[in-house]
Design an enzyme around this catalytic site. Structure first.
Site, PDB file in Angstrom:
ATOM      1  N   GLY A 240      42.054  43.413  39.916  1.00 57.87           N
ATOM      2  CA  GLY A 240      41.542  44.278  40.976  1.00 57.87           C
ATOM      3  C   GLY A 240      42.582  44.460  42.066  1.00 57.87           C
ATOM      4  CB  SER A 241      42.289  45.883  45.430  1.00 61.20           C
ATOM      5  OG  SER A 241      41.341  45.010  46.016  1.00 61.20           O
ATOM      6  N   GLY A 245      41.651  40.393  45.358  1.00 59.73           N
ATOM      7  CA  GLY A 245      42.294  39.291  44.637  1.00 59.73           C
ATOM      8  C   GLY A 245      42.644  38.131  45.559  1.00 59.73           C
ATOM      9  CD  GLU A 262      46.540  43.476  35.655  1.00 62.62           C
ATOM     10  OE1 GLU A 262      46.984  44.335  36.444  1.00 62.62           O
ATOM     11  OE2 GLU A 262      45.751  43.708  34.741  1.00 62.62           O
ATOM     12  CB  CYS A 296      47.672  47.608  37.240  1.00 62.17           C
ATOM     13  SG  CYS A 296      45.982  47.177  37.466  1.00 62.17           S
TER      14      CYS A 296
HETATM   15  C1  UN1 Z   1      45.832  47.845  34.083  1.00 63.72           C
HETATM   16  O1  UN1 Z   1      46.075  48.935  34.581  1.00 63.72           O
HETATM   17  O2  UN1 Z   1      45.111  47.003  34.675  1.00 63.72           O
HETATM   18  O3  UN1 Z   1      50.449  48.650  30.440  1.00 63.72           O
HETATM   19  C2  UN1 Z   1      46.264  47.435  32.721  1.00 63.72           C
HETATM   20  C3  UN1 Z   1      49.484  49.403  30.568  1.00 63.72           C
HETATM   21  C4  UN1 Z   1      48.212  49.040  29.846  1.00 63.72           C
HETATM   22  C5  UN1 Z   1      47.407  48.061  30.620  1.00 63.72           C
HETATM   23  C6  UN1 Z   1      47.189  48.412  32.068  1.00 63.72           C
HETATM   24  N1  UN1 Z   1      48.562  48.478  28.569  1.00 63.72           N
HETATM   25  O4  UN1 Z   1      49.527  50.419  31.247  1.00 63.72           O
END
Ligand code: UN1
Length: 512
Positions: A240-241, A245, A262, A296
């Site tokens: 999450g953000s 987090g 993450e 992310c």
């Molecule tokens: C995410 O955005 O939390 O590498 C995961 C990537 C994907 C996973 C992203 N396999 O963009």
């Protein structure tokens, strides 16, 4: 939508499951889930109440005492069968992910593939939970390490990858002998219910007890907080953000639990004067526009050598003009809507901040109106803006398709300095055909991110590598490589097969 029926989904569904059974409440709270694609109701999901939480934990505890004693390859075999379940539902699950999140169908299918891949990977990993043997300094002694299951893992996931990130944690955790409790994002619970139904079938067909894979759909304050504070849950995996987090990490740390984080990224691609633009431009566009800028790993900053700046800008504008924005279930759409109106609001706030802080809009910047966009009001234009790296808005992660164009002069070290001058450290990439530049980027003085790519964009990592990042991204690693170790308790064993008791470090302690 035919795929909803085919996946066994109903208009009103319970959101609490022990893996085999569903818990229904007559008078429980429900939340209504609407698609960002067309604003239609997908389902009404019944949310967990406080008493469900304890029931789920107790069931998981019971399941753990059995699951941990099953040989790991047998656990792996169950995960292989679950993976086959996802494989045979790939098309329908992909459509659901697309309909619930708004990501294009190619990416919806890609996400389900990521889930299938992690099941395959976990099945193999189940035969490779290696411990190391080393040498003892004492005669007739043996020194080695072994890994044991940890217990219940709490998995808190985000809306943008409603299945894959759960899969990384739940499937690797399961072959390690752990049981999991999943709290999916309250914005994408229907994908979670669909996945849980497939898992349930496999558990039932293999006579496995309830509690191995649990699902708890509920409010953050009620369910999320309980998981974070619960000593019976030794590991929390949180996606999450940064703000959420930080709260999760400090809460878990206060009880000395473990967490895998993450969190946000602020990912950059460096385009040096030696870049092959025929690779760089499509990589940048996919990185910035894919999932409507809500990964992310989304490319948020483009750090371009002065000599190529004008060319890159021109080529990007041309490419952005060709982006098809529309219903993501249609194979011709490159980009669907943002997840909800709050996300549209953050997009607009970021645009205002860019202007206030001295940036220039190069392309886009509008919320799309008129048919067919009005039904959900979540469609926006992908946007390019010329900025400087130190602008406060550039230092933040805005979960929207806004790509910042930043110019650098001088050598690759200047570009690296800009790249690393943010608080986040998830993904990074360089486009260069110059070997020296690539190696400088990978060196100890190079990219400070958890992911560093050469001539590949920042997003779309394969599951075989460890996934995660440094600094405010949180330091966690999930998915492939040796990420499995975080889901196990490590034990160092020293055995004495001699007939005397020598002490380590040569200490003498004689008693008569
Ligand atoms: C995410 O955005 O939390 O590498 C995961 C990537 C994907 C996973 C992203 N396999 O963009």
């Amino acid at each position: 939508m035919e795929f909803l029926k085919d996946l066994g989904l109903k208009k009103i569904m319970p959101g609490i499951s022990t893996g085999t059974d569903w818990i229904t409440h007559k008078n429980g709270n429900t939340s209504t889930i609407c698609s960002p694609v067309d604003g239609q109701v997908i389902a009404h999901v019944q949310k967990a109440a406080a008493e469900d939480y304890d029931h789920i934990i107790q069931t998981a505890q019971k399941a753990f005492s059995l699951w941990r004693s099953l040989p790991a390859p047998q656990r792996g075999n169950i995960i292989r069968i679950i993976g086959d379940g996802f494989r045979s539902h790939k098309g329908k699950l992909g459509s659901l992910v697309t309909y619930e999140t708004g990501k294009p169908i190619q990416e919806g299918l890609g996400e389900v593939q990521e889930l299938i891949d992690i099941c395959d990977f976990s099945a193999g990993q189940s035969r490779m939970l290696y411990g190391m043997t080393t040498v003892s300094e004492r005669p007739s002694h043996r020194l080695f390490e072994q890994y044991h299951p940890l217990g219940i893992i709490g998995i808190i996931t985000a809306f943008n990858f409603p299945l894959a990130v759960w899969g990384w944690n739940a499937m690797i955790g399961a072959v390690c002998g752990d049981v999991s409790i999943w709290k999916p994002s309250s914005r994408t619970p229907v994908s979670a219910i669909a996945a849980q139904k497939i898992v349930a079938k496999v558990l039932q067909q293999n006579n496995l007890p309830e509690g191995i894979f649990s699902l708890l759909i509920g409010d953050r304050d009620l369910i999320g907080e309980r998981l974070l504070n619960d000593r019976r849950v030794p590991l929390i995996s949180f996606t999450g953000s940064v703000a959420a987090g930080r709260h999760a990490a400090t809460t878990v740390a206060a009880r000395l639990g473990r967490s895998i984080l993450e969190l946000g990224g602020n990912n950059a691609i460096i385009i040096t004067e030696h870049a092959d633009l025929s690779l760089a431009i499509p990589a940048v566009v996919f990185g910035a526009v894919g999932t409507a800028g809500q990964r992310c790993t989304t490319t948020r900053r483009l750090i371009i050598h002065d000599s190529l700046f004008a060319t890159v800008k021109k080529q990007l504008v041309r490419a952005y003009k060709s982006i098809q924005i529309g219903n993501p279930l249609s194979a011709t759409s490159h980009m669907g809507p943002l997840i909800d109106r709050n996300a549209v609001q953050s997009y607009l706030l970021a645009l205002a901040a860019i202007e206030n802080q001295g940036g220039t809009l190069v392309f886009g910047g509008k919320v799309l109106e008129g048919a067919p966009y009005d039904a959900s009001c979540c469609y926006v234009q992908p946007t390019l803006a010329e900025v400087q790296n130190h602008f406060p808005i550039v230092q933040e992660e805005t979960f929207a398709p806004i790509l910042y164009l930043i110019r650098y002069k001088g050598d690759v070290n200047q570009a690296l300095a800009l790249q690393n001058q943010v608080r986040q450290g998830l993904s990074s990439a360089i486009f260069t055909t110059d070997y020296r530049q690539a190696e400088i980027f990978l060196s100890a003085a190079g990219s400070d991110c958890g992911i560093a790519n050469i001539n590949i964009g920042t997003s779309g990592a394969e599951i075989g590598g460890a996934f995660g990042g440094e600094k405010e991204t949180g330091g966690g690693r999930e998915s492939g490589s040796d990420a499995w170790k975080a889901y196990m308790r490590r034990q160092t064993v020293t055995g004495n097969y001699g007939s005397s008791l020598p002490l380590a470090q040569g200490i003498r302690f004689d008693i008569s």
